[in-house]
Design an enzyme around this catalytic site. Structure first.
Site, PDB file in Angstrom:
ATOM      1  N   ASP A  67      -2.895  -2.253  10.281  1.00 11.78           N
ATOM      2  CA  ASP A  67      -2.181  -3.524  10.175  1.00 11.78           C
ATOM      3  C   ASP A  67      -0.989  -3.556  11.121  1.00 11.78           C
ATOM      4  O   ASP A  67      -0.676  -2.555  11.773  1.00 11.78           O
ATOM      5  CB  ASP A  67      -1.752  -3.780   8.716  1.00 11.78           C
ATOM      6  N   ASP A 136       2.228  -3.415  -5.427  1.00 10.01           N
ATOM      7  CA  ASP A 136       1.453  -4.536  -5.984  1.00 10.01           C
ATOM      8  C   ASP A 136      -0.055  -4.329  -5.812  1.00 10.01           C
ATOM      9  O   ASP A 136      -0.831  -5.246  -6.029  1.00 10.01           O
ATOM     10  CB  ASP A 136       1.877  -5.867  -5.335  1.00 10.01           C
ATOM     11  N   HIS A 138      -1.628  -3.555  -2.940  1.00 16.69           N
ATOM     12  CA  HIS A 138      -2.218  -3.907  -1.639  1.00 16.69           C
ATOM     13  C   HIS A 138      -2.641  -2.664  -0.864  1.00 16.69           C
ATOM     14  O   HIS A 138      -2.061  -1.589  -1.025  1.00 16.69           O
ATOM     15  CB  HIS A 138      -1.288  -4.800  -0.804  1.00 16.69           C
TER      16      HIS A 138
END
Ligand code: GLP
Length: 260
Positions: A67, A136, A138
Site C-alpha cells: 500500500d 480495526d 484492516h
C-alpha cells in the site's frame, strides 16, 4: 489457517525469516509481498542480519509493496516506498529496479492501480505476503467495509487508522486521508500469507480475524478463505483467542515434515 503463539517479537521474526529464507533458497527469484507498519520491522532486521552474516541472497528476488499514501511529496520519509527502502531493501542486495509500490502520486489513479495489478501478475504473482493488522482489523489499507473481492484501488482512511499512524508523522493533520492499497482479492492471490500481530492493542483484531465470522467489518477475516495463511502472534495479541490452547497444542505437536 495456522495460528502460532510465540513469546515475543524475536521468535516471531525468526520464524517468518525462516520461511522467507526457505523460499529464496528453493526459488531465488521469488516475489515477496512487503508490508509496512511496525509489525514487520523485526523480520526486516532479521533478514538484513542473515544477508550480512550468512549471505542470504536477494539478488534475483522481486518485491511488491502492499500500500501507499496518496499525496505525499516524492521522497517523503513516511511514504511507504521510502519506509520499505530504508527498513528493508537498501539493507539487502535486492535490485531497486525489482521493488515496486503503488504510485500515490499518479495523475491517473485508477489506471496506475490497474497497472500495478498487471505488474504483480506479470511477475508471476506474490509467493509470500507479509502482513500486519490494524487495530480495526484492516490489512494493507483495506478498511472495514472493503469488498472481500477488491483489487488495488484508492481508499479513504478511518480516523482510528489516521490516529494510529500519526506517531510516524509530526501531527495528525499531516496523515493523508487517502491511500492506495492492494485489495483483499489481491492479497488472497498470494501463495502464502504470513500475518504478524503483537501487543494487547491487537488482541481484538486477532480474535475477530481468526475466530470471528468472515465479514467486511474485519477485513483480515478474509484470510480464513486463504488456503495457506500463517498467523504469528505474541501472548498479548493472543490473549482474547478462545482456542489458544488448541493452537499451542497443534504447534507443539506439528509433524516435523510440515513446514510453515
Ligand atoms: C498501517 C499499514 C498496515 C499495517 C498497519 C498496522 O495502517 N497500512 O499494513 O498492518 O499499519 O501497523 P503496525 O504494525 O504498526 O501496528
Amino acid at each position: 489457517m495456522e495460528v502460532i503463539i510465540l513469546s515475543g517479537s524475536r521468535p516471531i521474526a525468526s520464524l517468518a525469516a525462516d520461511a522467507i529464507e526457505a523460499l529464496l533458497r528453493r526459488k531465488p527469484g521469488a516475489v515477496l509481498g512487503l508490508a509496512t507498519g511496525s509489525s514487520p520491522l523485526p523480520v526486516y532486521n532479521e533478514l538484513a542480519l542473515r544477508h550480512e552474516r550468512d549471505g542470504l541472497d536477494f539478488s534475483q528476488a522481486r518485491g511488491f509493496a502492499l500500500d501507499e499514501y496518496v499525496g505525499l511529496p516524492p521522497g517523503h520519509p513516511e511514504s511507504y516506498r521510502e519506509v520499505i527502502r530504508r527498513e528493508f531493501t537498501e539493507r539487502v542486495n535486492i535490485s531497486p529496479a525489482n521493488v515496486h509500490g503503488p504510485d500515490g502520486a499518479a495523475e491517473d489513479i485508477p489506471g496506475s492501480c490497474r497497472a500495478y495489478e498487471d505488474a504483480i501478475r506479470d511477475a508471476g504473482g506474490v509467493d509470500l505476503q507479509l502482513l500486519g493488522v490494524g487495530t480495526d482489523g484492516h490489512i494493507g489499507f483495506n478498511e472495514p467495509a472493503s469488498s472481500l473481492a477488491s483489487r488495488t484501488r484508492i481508499k479513504t482512511l478511518i480516523e482510528q487508522t489516521r490516529r494510529d499512524n500519526a506517531r510516524f508523522f509530526g501531527s495528525l493533520a499531516e496523515v493523508p486521508h487517502h491511500v492506495l492499497t492492494q485489495g483483499l482479492g489481491t492479497i488472497l492471490d498470494a501463495r502464502h500469507v504470513i500475518l504478524i500481530a503483537t501487543g494487547a492493542q491487537k488482541a481484538q483484531s486477532v480474535r475477530d480475524l481468526v475466530e470471528g465470522p468472515v465479514a467486511a467489518i474485519c477485513p483480515a477475516s478474509v484470510l480464513q478463505l486463504h488456503p495457506h495463511a500463517t498467523i504469528l502472534v505474541d501472548e498479548a495479541a493472543a490473549s482474547s483467542l478462545r482456542l489458544a490452547d488448541y493452537y499451542r497444542h497443534s504447534y507443539d505437536n506439528k509433524p516435523s515434515w510440515q513446514r510453515l
